[in-house]
Design an enzyme around this catalytic site. Structure first.
Site, PDB file in Angstrom:
ATOM      1  N   GLU A 158       5.376  -7.097   5.335  1.00  0.00           N
ATOM      2  CA  GLU A 158       4.676  -8.305   5.728  1.00  0.00           C
ATOM      3  C   GLU A 158       5.334  -9.493   5.046  1.00  0.00           C
ATOM      4  O   GLU A 158       5.783  -9.396   3.899  1.00  0.00           O
ATOM      5  CB  GLU A 158       3.191  -8.236   5.338  1.00  0.00           C
ATOM      6  CG  GLU A 158       2.410  -7.251   6.194  1.00  0.00           C
ATOM      7  CD  GLU A 158       0.920  -7.243   5.866  1.00  0.00           C
ATOM      8  OE1 GLU A 158       0.131  -6.877   6.745  1.00  0.00           O
ATOM      9  OE2 GLU A 158       0.549  -7.582   4.730  1.00  0.00           O
ATOM     10  N   CYS A 164       0.325  -0.981  -8.985  1.00  0.00           N
ATOM     11  CA  CYS A 164      -0.685  -1.818  -9.637  1.00  0.00           C
ATOM     12  C   CYS A 164      -2.055  -1.540  -9.022  1.00  0.00           C
ATOM     13  O   CYS A 164      -2.204  -1.530  -7.800  1.00  0.00           O
ATOM     14  CB  CYS A 164      -0.324  -3.292  -9.505  1.00  0.00           C
ATOM     15  SG  CYS A 164       1.208  -3.737 -10.367  1.00  0.00           S
ATOM     16  N   CYS A 180      -3.706  -3.937  -6.328  1.00  0.00           N
ATOM     17  CA  CYS A 180      -2.833  -4.424  -5.260  1.00  0.00           C
ATOM     18  C   CYS A 180      -2.820  -3.464  -4.076  1.00  0.00           C
ATOM     19  O   CYS A 180      -2.594  -2.264  -4.227  1.00  0.00           O
ATOM     20  CB  CYS A 180      -1.412  -4.592  -5.805  1.00  0.00           C
ATOM     21  SG  CYS A 180      -0.210  -5.141  -4.578  1.00  0.00           S
TER      22      CYS A 180
END
Length: 349
Positions: free
Chosen positions: A97, A122, A125
């Site tokens: 993206e 993470c 995320c």
């Protein structure tokens, strides 16, 4: 098109210097490399057939052994704040993206990806939860910017490599891409308008400090207490905060350039008084700017953004301590296009 599997190397993986060497190997004059480079990144050619100043025999040979793969936008969404998000599919079905962020002052910023997916994991995320697919080539990174320019109908003025992936785990191709973006003969985006974001890969910080270009460095810090950072950013648990600060001090000494520290604030995770004190201590001696970011929420996450009062308190305390600080409200959160939300979701086919 039939490709020679033993020799295949997509043309957009080559730097200008590598193209010059390739032309020599193909018994072509070296200036053909510059012509080819301009077709790829100035004229955004979609096939070798468009490259009419290259000999037909050369175009045919290149198309077989050095294919020009073109990506496709498979989904796009526009936020109520004008931010646009594009899901881009490459020749091997890998997807990324990229986000276009227009500003009221006329600037157009692209948040581009350097990897398809991310291996850093993470905890807060969406990209990290999707896992890692592969590195992107320099051309695939640049192509994201070209797509935005075409779709938005205006020149891109700023680029941040803050999308999917850890840029320093794809160092060579990422730097090659940034140089193409910076090249005055091509996209001509100023080096200081190009920002590279890392979770804190020490070897990458060290290498960037020796590069001649004045690209801007941003570090996703998100916690200045080791055990907290290890929990929310397991991919960099081996990189101790003390060593990270040492690397940043060395980078600043070499470059005399200010770094940005990104800090996504999470309620009751990294936003208490001890966290604030640790961040102030970490910033001591650093030429830095702190971006406080209210966490952008993702599906099925245990994390939530810090309270407004906490954000304001941190902002005041950091500035009072002499640390230049900004509260940055991410754009495009309503289309899952903000920091930490990129996961290649296709909503509109």
């Amino acid at each position: 098109m039939r490709y020679n599997a033993a020799m295949i190397k997509p043309i957009k993986t080559y730097s200008l210097e590598e193209l010059q060497q390739l032309m020599k190997e193909l018994d072509q004059p070296v200036f053909r490399a510059k012509q080819l480079y301009e077709w790829l990144y100035l004229h955004n050619a979609s096939s070798y057939d468009e490259m009419t100043n290259l000999p037909r025999t050369l175009r045919e040979q290149l198309s077989i052994d050095y294919p020009l793969f073109i990506s496709n936008v498979v989904d796009s969404q526009t936020s109520q704040d004008g931010t646009a998000k594009y899901v881009i599919s490459y020749h091997d079905r890998a997807r990324v993206e990229t986000v276009a962020i227009p500003s009221s002052d006329g600037r157009l910023t692209v948040c581009c990806s350097t990897q398809a997916g991310c291996a850093m994991g993470c905890a807060f995320c969406a990209t990290g939860k999707e896992g890692f697919t592969r590195n992107l080539s320099a051309g695939e990174i640049v192509e994201q910017v070209l797509i935005v320019q075409t779709r938005m109908g205006k020149r891109v003025s700023n680029v941040v490599a803050m999308g999917q992936g850890e840029p320093f785990l794809n160092y060579e191709q990422t730097l090659s891409a940034l140089r193409i973006l910076n090249d005055a003969r091509l996209l001509n985006i100023g080096a200081r308008h190009i920002t590279l974001s890392t979770c804190g890969i020490l070897s990458g910080i060290d290498r960037l400090g020796t590069e001649p270009e004045q690209f801007t460095l941003a570090v996703s810090l998100h916690a200045a207490i080791q055990r907290t950072r290890d929990k929310i950013m397991p991919g960099v648990a081996n990189y101790e905060l003390g060593k990270l600060k040492t690397a940043l001090l060395k980078y600043i000494e070499r470059t005399n350039r200010r770094i940005t520290l990104e800090y996504a604030m999470m309620n009751s995770v990294n936003d208490n008084e001890n966290d604030l004190k640790a961040l102030i201590e970490f910033c001591e001696g650093l030429l830095c700017h702190v971006n406080l970011i209210p966490l952008n929420e993702i599906e099925e996450s245990e994390f939530s953004p810090s309270k407004i009062q906490t954000m304001d308190q941190w902002y005041l305390s950091l500035n009072k301590s002499g640390i230049e600080t900004t509260i940055r409200h991410s754009r495009g959160s309503d289309i899952a296009g903000a920091c930490g939300q990129l996961k290649n979701a296709v909503k509109h086919l």
